[in-house]
Design an enzyme around this catalytic site. Structure first.
Site, PDB file in Angstrom:
ATOM      1  N   GLU A 234      -4.368 -14.782 -19.224  1.00 15.91           N
ATOM      2  CA  GLU A 234      -4.289 -14.778 -17.763  1.00 15.91           C
ATOM      3  C   GLU A 234      -3.923 -13.362 -17.375  1.00 15.91           C
ATOM      4  O   GLU A 234      -2.804 -12.913 -17.594  1.00 15.91           O
ATOM      5  CB  GLU A 234      -3.252 -15.797 -17.295  1.00 15.91           C
ATOM      6  CG  GLU A 234      -3.414 -16.179 -15.830  1.00 15.91           C
ATOM      7  CD  GLU A 234      -2.454 -15.442 -14.933  1.00 15.91           C
ATOM      8  OE1 GLU A 234      -2.950 -14.553 -14.187  1.00 15.91           O
ATOM      9  OE2 GLU A 234      -1.252 -15.713 -14.965  1.00 15.91           O
ATOM     10  N   CYS A 264      -0.047 -12.888  -9.203  1.00 13.46           N
ATOM     11  CA  CYS A 264      -1.441 -12.939  -9.652  1.00 13.46           C
ATOM     12  C   CYS A 264      -2.360 -13.521  -8.587  1.00 13.46           C
ATOM     13  O   CYS A 264      -3.560 -13.269  -8.588  1.00 13.46           O
ATOM     14  CB  CYS A 264      -1.556 -13.740 -10.951  1.00 13.46           C
ATOM     15  SG  CYS A 264      -1.079 -15.476 -10.791  1.00 13.46           S
TER      16      CYS A 264
END
Length: 443
Positions: A234, A264
Site C-alpha cells: 500500500e 493515503c
C-alpha cells in the site's frame, strides 16, 4: 525496578523484552520542538531471526481454539480502550498528530478494528464438495504462516491494528499484556536496510505486508524472489477530488487537510468545475489561513509539525501561490497550509505525492475532460466526487479502488463520518497490490 515506559523502548520477542545485539538505538524526536523524546532499541538481522523462530508449527498459538483467539483480541481491544488517553498522547508526541485526531480517529479506529476481527476468528471455515465415488472431499482454510508487517509513521497505532488483527484472528504470527501465547506477536523496530532487508529476504517468512513509499516498494519487489513470498503493498498516491458546480462548497474543502494532508486517502489533486473555480480558490485560501499551527497537544490547534520539500519547486513557476508555502516559527517542523491555483497536470506538485497540507487546484470544463485527467496517474487508491447528480456516472469511469461520494453537506454531523475500520479497500493501476473496489457514499 524497570519501568513499563523503559520496557516499551526495547524489542518484544516471544513475550519477552530484549535489547539489541549491536547496542544501537533509534533516536525519536518530538517534531513540535526538535528535542529528543527517547531512544528505542534497534533491531538487526539477529533479532529478526529470533522473532521468526519464536513461533513454530504446533505451538499453543497455532493450536488454540478459534473462539479463544477472538476472546484475546477482545481483551486487547479492552486494554487499548483502557489506555485510550495515554496512547493518543503518545501519538501526538511521536508523530506530531493533533491530539483530537489521534484520540477520535486513530485510537477509535484501532479499537473498532480489533473488535471487528475478534468476531471473525471462529467464522473462517471451508466447504464439503460432492465428488464421484464414495469419497469425502472438503476444503480447509489454512493460515499463510509467518508475516512480516511493516507500518508507516502517519497512523502508527491504527495501522498496527489493521495489520495484526486479521493475522491474529487466523492464528498467523508476525515479525501484551492481553495474554497472547509466546511468539504470536513480535515487535522489532529497525531501519529498512537492516531489519527490513532481513525480513524481506528471510526464507521462512511467508508473507510481507508493507505500507510506505513507492520508491521503497521498487526495492521490495526484488526481495520475494528468495522464496516467492506473497507481498501486499500500500504505497504512494495522488488521489483526485472532483468538485462539480452543483456541490456544497463548504464540504468540498475537507478532502486534503484531514490529518494535515498526511493521509493515503488525501484528495491532493483538486479538480474544480469552471463556473465555481474562482470562488473555490477564494474559500480555500480563507480555510488555509484560518488553520492554527502549534503544539498538537494543545486545545484549539488544527495542525502540528511535518516535513515537506515540494513547495519550493513550484514557487517560481507558472502555478500561482495563493497563500503561505513557507516554514513557520523558529522551533519544530511547522509548514503553513499552502494553496496553489492555476496548476497544470504536468507540474511536479500535480504528479508527485506531497503528503502534507498543500492544495493544488485545477480547472476543468466537462465530465469527459476531468475523467481523462483524473485517471492520468500511476496511482489508483482513491478518488472523491462532490456532486448531486453526477456521482454514479463519474465513479464508473474512475480508475480507483475506492470512490467516495458526497451528495450533500454532512458537515457538523459526526454520525455521517465515513469509518474504514471494517470496510474493504482496494488499489488499481501501477504500484498497488491487493484489495476489492469499494464505493462509499455520504448522504
Amino acid at each position: 525496578k524497570t519501568s513499563l515506559f523503559m520496557l516499551l523502548l526495547t524489542l518484544f520477542i516471544n513475550n519477552e523484552w530484549h535489547e539489541s545485539c549491536s547496542g544501537r538505538k533509534i533516536p525519536v524526536y518530538n517534531p513540535a520542538t526538535g528535542k529528543l523524546l527517547s531512544e528505542v532499541e534497534e533491531a538487526d538481522p539477529v533479532k529478526v531471526e529470533s522473532a521468526r523462530v519464536a513461533l513454530q508449527l504446533g505451538s499453543p498459538w497455532r493450536s488454540m481454539v478459534a473462539s479463544n483467539r477472538g476472546q484475546l483480541l477482545t481483551k486487547l481491544a479492552d486494554l487499548v480502550e483502557r489506555d485510550w488517553l495515554l496512547l493518543a498522547t503518545l501519538e501526538g508526541l511521536d508523530s506530531g498528530k493533533v491530539f483530537l485526531m489521534a484520540y477520535f480517529v486513530d485510537l477509535m479506529a484501532t479499537i473498532k478494528t480489533l473488535r471487528y476481527y475478534c468476531g471473525w476468528a471462529h467464522k473462517i471455515h471451508g466447504k464439503t464438495t460432492p465428488v464421484d465415488g464414495e469419497y469425502l472431499t472438503y476444503t480447509r482454510h489454512e493460515p499463510i504462516g509467518v508475516c512480516g508487517q511493516i507500518i508507516p509513521w502517519n497512523f502508527p497505532v491504527m495501522m498496527f491494528a489493521w495489520k495484526i488483527a486479521p493475522a491474529l484472528c487466523l492464528a498467523l504470527c508476525f515479525c501484551v499484556q492481553a495474554g497472547f501465547p509466546p511468539g504470536g506477536v513480535n515487535v522489532v523496530p529497525g531501519y529498512g536496510q537492516t531489519a527490513g532487508c532481513a525480513i524481506s529476504h528471510h526464507m521462512d517468512i511467508d508473507k510481507i505486508a508493507f505500507t510506505g513509499s513507492t520508491a521503497v516498494s521498487i526495492c521490495w519487489e526484488t526481495y520475494p524472489e528468495s522464496n516467492l513470498k506473497r507481498v501486499t503493498l500500500e504505497l504512494g498516491r495522488k488521489n483526485p477530488n472532483i468538485v462539480f458546480a452543483d456541490c456544497d462548497l463548504e464540504q468540498a474543502h475537507s478532502g486534503l487537510f484531514f490529518n494535515q494532508g498526511q493521509c493515503c486517502l488525501a484528495g491532493s489533486r483538486v479538480f474544480v468545475e469552471e463556473p465555481i473555480y474562482e470562488e473555490f480558490v477564494h474559500r480555500s485560501v480563507e480555510k488555509a489561513r484560518s488553520k492554527v499551527l502549534g503544539n498538537p497537544l494543545l486545545q484549539g490547534v488544527d495542525q502540528g509539525p511535518q516535513i515537506m520539500d515540494l513547495i519550493e519547486s513550484e514557487k517560481n513557476k507558472r502555478a500561482t501561490l495563493e497563500c503561505e508555502g513557507s516554514a513557520c516559527g523558529q522551533q519544530g517542523l511547522f509548514i503553513q497550509p499552502t494553496v496553489f491555483s492555476n496548476v497544470t497536470d504536468s507540474m511536479r506538485i500535480a504528479k508527485e505525492e506531497i503528503f502534507g497540507p498543500v492544495q493544488q487546484i485545477m480547472c476543468f470544463r466537462s465530465i469527459h475532460e476531468v475523467i481523462q485527467r483524473a485517471n492520468a496517474t500511476y496511482y489508483g487508491l482513491a478518488a472523491g466526487v462532490f456532486t448531486i447528480d453526477k456521482a454514479l456516472t463519474v465513479s464508473s469511469a474512475l480508475q480507483a479502488g475506492m470512490v467516495c461520494f458526497v451528495f450533500a453537506s454532512c458537515s457538523g454531523n459526526a454520525d455521517k463520518t465515513i469509518c474504514l475500520d471494517s470496510s474493504p479497500t482496494g488499489d488499481i493501476v501501477v504500484f498497488d497490490y491487493g484489495g476489492n473496489s469499494l464505493i462509499l457514499m455520504s448522504l
